[in-house]
Write a protein that holds these residues in place. Structure first.
Motif, mmCIF file in Angstrom:
data_model
loop_
_atom_site.group_PDB
_atom_site.id
_atom_site.type_symbol
_atom_site.label_atom_id
_atom_site.label_comp_id
_atom_site.label_asym_id
_atom_site.label_seq_id
_atom_site.Cartn_x
_atom_site.Cartn_y
_atom_site.Cartn_z
ATOM 1 N N GLN A 167 0.832 -1.213 0.000
ATOM 2 C CA GLN A 167 0.000 0.000 0.000
ATOM 3 C C GLN A 167 0.861 1.255 0.000
ATOM 4 O O GLN A 167 0.557 2.222 -0.716
ATOM 5 C CB GLN A 167 -0.933 0.009 1.214
ATOM 6 N N GLU A 170 2.247 1.832 -3.446
ATOM 7 C CA GLU A 170 1.220 2.352 -4.346
ATOM 8 C C GLU A 170 0.960 3.832 -4.092
ATOM 9 O O GLU A 170 0.817 4.623 -5.034
ATOM 10 C CB GLU A 170 -0.087 1.555 -4.209
ATOM 11 N N LEU A 171 0.902 4.227 -2.817
ATOM 12 C CA LEU A 171 0.684 5.635 -2.486
ATOM 13 C C LEU A 171 1.863 6.498 -2.942
ATOM 14 O O LEU A 171 1.669 7.616 -3.441
ATOM 15 C CB LEU A 171 0.448 5.799 -0.983
ATOM 16 N N LYS A 172 3.092 5.994 -2.777
ATOM 17 C CA LYS A 172 4.278 6.729 -3.254
ATOM 18 C C LYS A 172 4.206 6.919 -4.763
ATOM 19 O O LYS A 172 4.513 7.996 -5.283
ATOM 20 C CB LYS A 172 5.560 5.979 -2.888
ATOM 21 N N GLU A 173 3.797 5.869 -5.480
ATOM 22 C CA GLU A 173 3.681 5.953 -6.940
ATOM 23 C C GLU A 173 2.619 6.976 -7.335
ATOM 24 O O GLU A 173 2.832 7.788 -8.243
ATOM 25 C CB GLU A 173 3.354 4.579 -7.529
ATOM 26 N N GLN A 174 1.494 6.965 -6.663
ATOM 27 C CA GLN A 174 0.436 7.935 -6.963
ATOM 28 C C GLN A 174 0.913 9.360 -6.713
ATOM 29 O O GLN A 174 0.650 10.263 -7.516
ATOM 30 C CB GLN A 174 -0.813 7.654 -6.110
ATOM 31 N N GLU A 175 1.608 9.559 -5.588
ATOM 32 C CA GLU A 175 2.122 10.884 -5.260
ATOM 33 C C GLU A 175 3.144 11.344 -6.309
ATOM 34 O O GLU A 175 3.114 12.491 -6.766
ATOM 35 C CB GLU A 175 2.764 10.876 -3.869
ATOM 36 N N GLN A 177 3.402 10.352 -9.458
ATOM 37 C CA GLN A 177 2.696 10.635 -10.713
ATOM 38 C C GLN A 177 1.925 11.954 -10.623
ATOM 39 O O GLN A 177 1.889 12.722 -11.580
ATOM 40 C CB GLN A 177 1.752 9.481 -11.078
ATOM 41 N N HIS A 178 1.335 12.221 -9.479
ATOM 42 C CA HIS A 178 0.612 13.471 -9.261
ATOM 43 C C HIS A 178 1.560 14.664 -9.392
ATOM 44 O O HIS A 178 1.267 15.642 -10.089
ATOM 45 C CB HIS A 178 -0.052 13.451 -7.877
ATOM 46 N N ARG A 179 2.719 14.586 -8.738
ATOM 47 C CA ARG A 179 3.699 15.682 -8.803
ATOM 48 C C ARG A 179 4.247 15.856 -10.223
ATOM 49 O O ARG A 179 4.399 16.979 -10.701
ATOM 50 C CB ARG A 179 4.839 15.425 -7.831
ATOM 51 N N TYR A 181 2.795 15.058 -13.022
ATOM 52 C CA TYR A 181 1.737 15.586 -13.873
ATOM 53 C C TYR A 181 1.599 17.093 -13.682
ATOM 54 O O TYR A 181 1.533 17.847 -14.645
ATOM 55 C CB TYR A 181 0.410 14.879 -13.556
#
Length: 186
Positions: A167, A170-175, A177-179, A181
């Motif tokens: 988990q 996954e959260l690190k990857e989302q963060e 990708q968010h940054r 983007y």
């Protein structure tokens, strides 16, 4: 204590049953069991309970061992899954002693050393199959109940740790990708 599986349990094959859209009992197959040892959420009843099948209804604490194919996973049946029978890809192991916790036996059967031993004795190639005789003769190391529970507790903690690590990743990857983007929008 070291003993044969056959000395502490009854082992029988699952059953072949015709499936129906009007089923009232789950017909558990290997593909229905997920990696965490539960049943996939979308499994629906697909067999009609009749006199023949009533002898194969699973009981709380029954251990299902997938004996055919490359994925020889063991799980403990949970009555919360619903009334069920095991397909012929499984052996159903019903403990005959109270000195063994079903989850401990399932853990033992899933242990990498046990899995290697069973796979080495599998017959056939496509798909390989573990015989009921091999299962009956399997030597099981059974510590006292307290030690069995300690093993299960440690295993559960390790499993939870792996889930949390996954988990976090996954959260690190989302963060990330968010940054990335938002920095591309500047």
């Amino acid at each position: 204590m070291n003993t044969k599986l056959n000395d502490i349990s009854q082992i029988q094959s699952g059953v072949y049953a015709k499936q129906s859209k009007n089923g009232d009992v789950l017909y558990l197959q290997s593909g229905h069991i997920n990696e965490s040892g539960g049943v996939e959420k979308n499994v629906q009843p697909t067999v009609v309970l009749d006199h023949k099948l009533s002898n194969f209804i699973l009981k709380e604490g029954d251990i299902l061992f997938s004996a055919k194919g490359n994925r020889n996973i063991s799980v403990v049946y949970d009555a919360q899954w619903g009334r069920a029978v095991a397909s012929s890809t499984f052996f159903v192991i019903r403990l005959a002693v109270k000195s063994v916790i079903p989850e401990y036996l399932s853990w033992f059967l899933n242990h990498p050393k046990t899995q290697l031993l069973l796979k080495a004795q599998a017959k056939g190639v496509n798909p390989p199959s573990i015989s009921i005789e091999t299962m009956k003769d399997l030597q099981i190391e059974i510590p006292d109940i307290r030690t069995q529970q300690e093993i299960l507790d440690i295993y559960a903690l390790r499993k939870r740790e792996r889930e949390l690590i996954h988990q976090i990743e996954e959260l690190k990857e989302q963060e990330l990708q968010h940054r990335l983007y938002h920095s591309s929008m500047r």
